[in-house]
Design a protein around this motif. Structure first.
Motif, PDB file in Angstrom:
ATOM      1  N   SER A 159       0.779  -1.202   0.131  1.00 49.84           N
ATOM      2  CA  SER A 159      -0.020   0.071  -0.057  1.00 49.84           C
ATOM      3  C   SER A 159       0.817   1.289   0.003  1.00 49.84           C
ATOM      4  N   LYS A 160       0.350   2.231  -0.802  1.00 51.65           N
ATOM      5  CA  LYS A 160       0.960   3.455  -0.657  1.00 51.65           C
ATOM      6  C   LYS A 160       0.180   4.723  -0.216  1.00 51.65           C
ATOM      7  N   ASP A 161      -0.756   4.367   0.297  1.00 49.45           N
ATOM      8  CA  ASP A 161      -1.470   5.315   1.257  1.00 49.45           C
ATOM      9  C   ASP A 161      -1.596   4.786   2.633  1.00 49.45           C
ATOM     10  N   PRO A 162      -0.669   5.625   3.523  1.00 47.58           N
ATOM     11  CA  PRO A 162      -0.504   5.156   4.746  1.00 47.58           C
ATOM     12  C   PRO A 162      -1.678   5.436   5.803  1.00 47.58           C
ATOM     13  N   ALA A 163      -2.632   6.345   5.250  1.00 46.23           N
ATOM     14  CA  ALA A 163      -3.813   6.760   6.236  1.00 46.23           C
ATOM     15  C   ALA A 163      -4.586   5.393   6.314  1.00 46.23           C
ATOM     16  N   GLY A 164      -4.844   4.682   5.221  1.00 48.63           N
ATOM     17  CA  GLY A 164      -5.772   3.491   5.333  1.00 48.63           C
ATOM     18  C   GLY A 164      -5.206   2.598   6.475  1.00 48.63           C
ATOM     19  N   PHE A 165      -3.918   1.890   6.238  1.00 45.49           N
ATOM     20  CA  PHE A 165      -3.361   0.842   6.988  1.00 45.49           C
ATOM     21  C   PHE A 165      -3.004   1.387   8.478  1.00 45.49           C
ATOM     22  N   ILE A 166      -2.871   2.746   8.552  1.00 51.61           N
ATOM     23  CA  ILE A 166      -2.610   3.163  10.086  1.00 51.61           C
ATOM     24  C   ILE A 166      -3.723   3.090  10.616  1.00 51.61           C
ATOM     25  N   GLU A 218       6.867   0.746   7.700  1.00 53.62           N
ATOM     26  CA  GLU A 218       6.300   0.799   6.537  1.00 53.62           C
ATOM     27  C   GLU A 218       6.232   2.318   5.972  1.00 53.62           C
ATOM     28  N   ALA A 219       6.306   3.094   6.980  1.00 54.41           N
ATOM     29  CA  ALA A 219       6.419   4.745   6.664  1.00 54.41           C
ATOM     30  C   ALA A 219       7.825   5.033   6.120  1.00 54.41           C
ATOM     31  N   LYS A 220       8.828   4.455   6.738  1.00 53.74           N
ATOM     32  CA  LYS A 220       9.917   4.571   6.357  1.00 53.74           C
ATOM     33  C   LYS A 220      10.131   4.103   4.914  1.00 53.74           C
ATOM     34  N   GLY A 221       9.722   3.060   4.473  1.00 54.15           N
ATOM     35  CA  GLY A 221       9.904   2.563   3.159  1.00 54.15           C
ATOM     36  C   GLY A 221       9.327   3.645   2.160  1.00 54.15           C
ATOM     37  N   LEU A 222       8.151   4.190   2.650  1.00 50.94           N
ATOM     38  CA  LEU A 222       7.135   5.040   1.700  1.00 50.94           C
ATOM     39  C   LEU A 222       8.334   6.527   1.780  1.00 50.94           C
ATOM     40  N   LEU A 223       8.694   6.845   2.823  1.00 52.90           N
ATOM     41  CA  LEU A 223       9.316   8.183   3.088  1.00 52.90           C
ATOM     42  C   LEU A 223      10.842   8.116   2.050  1.00 52.90           C
ATOM     43  N   ILE A 224      11.368   7.041   2.078  1.00 52.78           N
ATOM     44  CA  ILE A 224      12.541   6.859   1.230  1.00 52.78           C
ATOM     45  C   ILE A 224      12.183   6.888  -0.258  1.00 52.78           C
ATOM     46  N   GLY A 225      11.067   6.169  -0.425  1.00 54.75           N
ATOM     47  CA  GLY A 225      10.870   5.988  -2.009  1.00 54.75           C
ATOM     48  C   GLY A 225      10.543   4.723  -2.289  1.00 54.75           C
ATOM     49  N   GLU A 226       9.368   4.080  -2.830  1.00 56.99           N
ATOM     50  CA  GLU A 226       9.140   2.817  -3.156  1.00 56.99           C
ATOM     51  C   GLU A 226       8.687   2.688  -4.545  1.00 56.99           C
ATOM     52  N   SER A 227       8.876   1.856  -5.179  1.00 60.01           N
ATOM     53  CA  SER A 227       8.678   1.649  -6.626  1.00 60.01           C
ATOM     54  C   SER A 227       7.105   1.293  -6.695  1.00 60.01           C
ATOM     55  N   ALA A 228       6.513   1.452  -8.013  1.00 61.20           N
ATOM     56  CA  ALA A 228       5.266   1.255  -8.267  1.00 61.20           C
ATOM     57  C   ALA A 228       4.939  -0.193  -8.202  1.00 61.20           C
ATOM     58  N   ASP A 229       3.646  -0.543  -8.301  1.00 62.23           N
ATOM     59  CA  ASP A 229       3.098  -1.980  -8.083  1.00 62.23           C
ATOM     60  C   ASP A 229       3.645  -2.652  -9.416  1.00 62.23           C
ATOM     61  N   ARG A 230       3.891  -3.969  -9.351  1.00 65.05           N
ATOM     62  CA  ARG A 230       4.269  -4.768 -10.570  1.00 65.05           C
ATOM     63  C   ARG A 230       3.311  -4.653 -11.595  1.00 65.05           C
ATOM     64  N   ALA A 231       1.977  -4.529 -11.409  1.00 61.11           N
ATOM     65  CA  ALA A 231       1.176  -4.483 -12.451  1.00 61.11           C
ATOM     66  C   ALA A 231       1.313  -2.970 -13.290  1.00 61.11           C
ATOM     67  N   ILE A 232       1.598  -2.168 -12.494  1.00 60.11           N
ATOM     68  CA  ILE A 232       1.829  -0.926 -13.387  1.00 60.11           C
ATOM     69  C   ILE A 232       3.196  -0.870 -14.236  1.00 60.11           C
ATOM     70  N   ILE A 233       4.322  -1.665 -13.721  1.00 53.42           N
ATOM     71  CA  ILE A 233       5.367  -1.828 -14.416  1.00 53.42           C
ATOM     72  C   ILE A 233       5.221  -2.416 -15.670  1.00 53.42           C
ATOM     73  N   GLU A 234       4.701  -3.621 -15.237  1.00 55.97           N
ATOM     74  CA  GLU A 234       4.375  -4.573 -16.479  1.00 55.97           C
ATOM     75  C   GLU A 234       3.346  -3.815 -17.691  1.00 55.97           C
ATOM     76  N   THR A 235       2.323  -2.881 -17.161  1.00 55.98           N
ATOM     77  CA  THR A 235       1.668  -2.281 -18.258  1.00 55.98           C
ATOM     78  C   THR A 235       2.440  -1.568 -19.144  1.00 55.98           C
ATOM     79  N   VAL A 236       3.319  -0.840 -18.438  1.00 55.68           N
ATOM     80  CA  VAL A 236       4.535  -0.053 -18.934  1.00 55.68           C
ATOM     81  C   VAL A 236       5.351  -0.753 -20.005  1.00 55.68           C
TER      82      VAL A 236
END
Length: 317
Positions: A159-166, A218-236
């Motif tokens: 998840s890239k939206d921390p509000a939901g899982f927090i 989880e927040a640290k990973g998002l703050l540092i920067g995470e790649s997009a989901d595999r489905a997005i990369i596969e579509t590209v």
């Protein structure tokens, strides 16, 4: 903000607002019960609900700040500011929620308070469990719609939206804390030992500490920067593979600049016979196709580069 805009904002953040309203009411009731009965675990639970209320306010503040438009100082926008406030929330849960809980519990173990009628505690705990359960149900349903067929833990990690899982973590910890508090109140009266209530407070603090560590990771990973989901990369990849003018894709690199915004950088080997003018129009066509297929792609950078000169990245590295 117009009335329509306020309604849309509330719908988008119903999980946060639901949790905020529940926690404010619960915190007041718990503090009142603690004052009347002298229960350490109830005081701990009051602090827990108060911290959770502040956390929801911080996340709402972070979301508002994250929606500011891009400017010269922040050309990719302010979307990742939400990740900063999510990390602050994790620190608050650990330092204030867990810290105060363990400290208060230790004090009541060292200096037990006289036992009083626990009836008020049971009433408040029951009401709190009902309200927390309603907030938890809203959070579970909202997150369940997003996760699709993926497992809960995998969806939280991706998840890239921390509000939901927090909120989901907070409400789950709150329900566990209420059960522990109820057991502590019952045990202290059943066995005539007020120290058991303090031990329950320490246990609640340990639960909050564990949740805080998970959220911080989880927040640290998002703050540092995470790649997009595999489905997005596969579509590209698929869209690029469909272009006969591209002989090879060297690498695709993505990073989330906000929960719903992705920057993608592409290195591709173009056919040698392709004219400069055609290459420029081709890049524009590819950008339009990518944004149409993936609305989350807010920034696209395509670099023509010979395969032998490029740092080639395996497709799923």
């Amino acid at each position: 903000m117009t009335q329509t805009g306020r309604a849309a904002h509330f719908r988008e953040n119903i999980v946060l607002y639901g949790a905020l309203l529940a926690n404010v009411g619960i915190a007041v009731a718990k503090f009142a019960a603690s004052a009347l009965t002298g229960s350490s675990s109830m005081l701990t639970e009051g602090v827990h609900s108060l911290v959770d209320s502040g956390n929801q306010l911080l996340l709402l503040y972070g979301q508002a700040k994250a929606k500011r438009p891009a400017d010269a100082a922040h050309p990719f926008g302010y979307g990742r500011e939400l990740y900063f406030w999510a990390f602050v929330v994790a620190i608050l849960i650990f330092a204030v929620g867990a810290g105060v809980s363990v400290y208060e519990g230790w004090l009541h173990v060292e200096q037990p308070q006289p036992l009083r009628d626990p009836a008020v505690n049971y009433i408040v705990l029951g009401v709190a469990f009902l309200l927390e359960g309603m907030s938890w149900t809203i959070a579970v349903r909202a997150f369940g719609r997003e996760r699709g067929s993926s497992s809960w833990w995998k969806s939280i990690r991706r998840s890239k939206d921390p509000a939901g899982f927090i909120v989901l973590f907070e409400d789950s910890a709150a329900l566990v804390g209420l059960i522990v508090a109820a057991i502590g109140v019952w045990a202290s009266h059943h066995f005539g030992d007020a120290r058991l209530d303090g031990i329950a407070s320490i246990a609640i603090g340990l639960v909050l500490g564990a949740v805080a560590v998970l959220l911080a990771r989880e927040a640290k990973g998002l703050l540092i920067g995470e790649s997009a989901d595999r489905a997005i990369i596969e579509t590209v990849w698929r869209l690029l593979d469909q272009r006969p003018e591209i002989t090879a894709v060297n690498h695709i690199r993505t990073i989330h600049t906000a929960p719903d915004a992705v920057f993608v950088a592409i290195s591709a080997d173009f056919a040698d016979e392709l004219l400069m003018g055609r290459a420029e129009s081709l890049i524009e066509e590819m950008e339009i196709a990518m944004k149409r297929a993936i609305p989350e792609l807010t920034s696209i950078y395509i670099r023509p580069e010979k395969r032998e000169d490029a740092l080639v990245q395996p497709r799923w590295s």
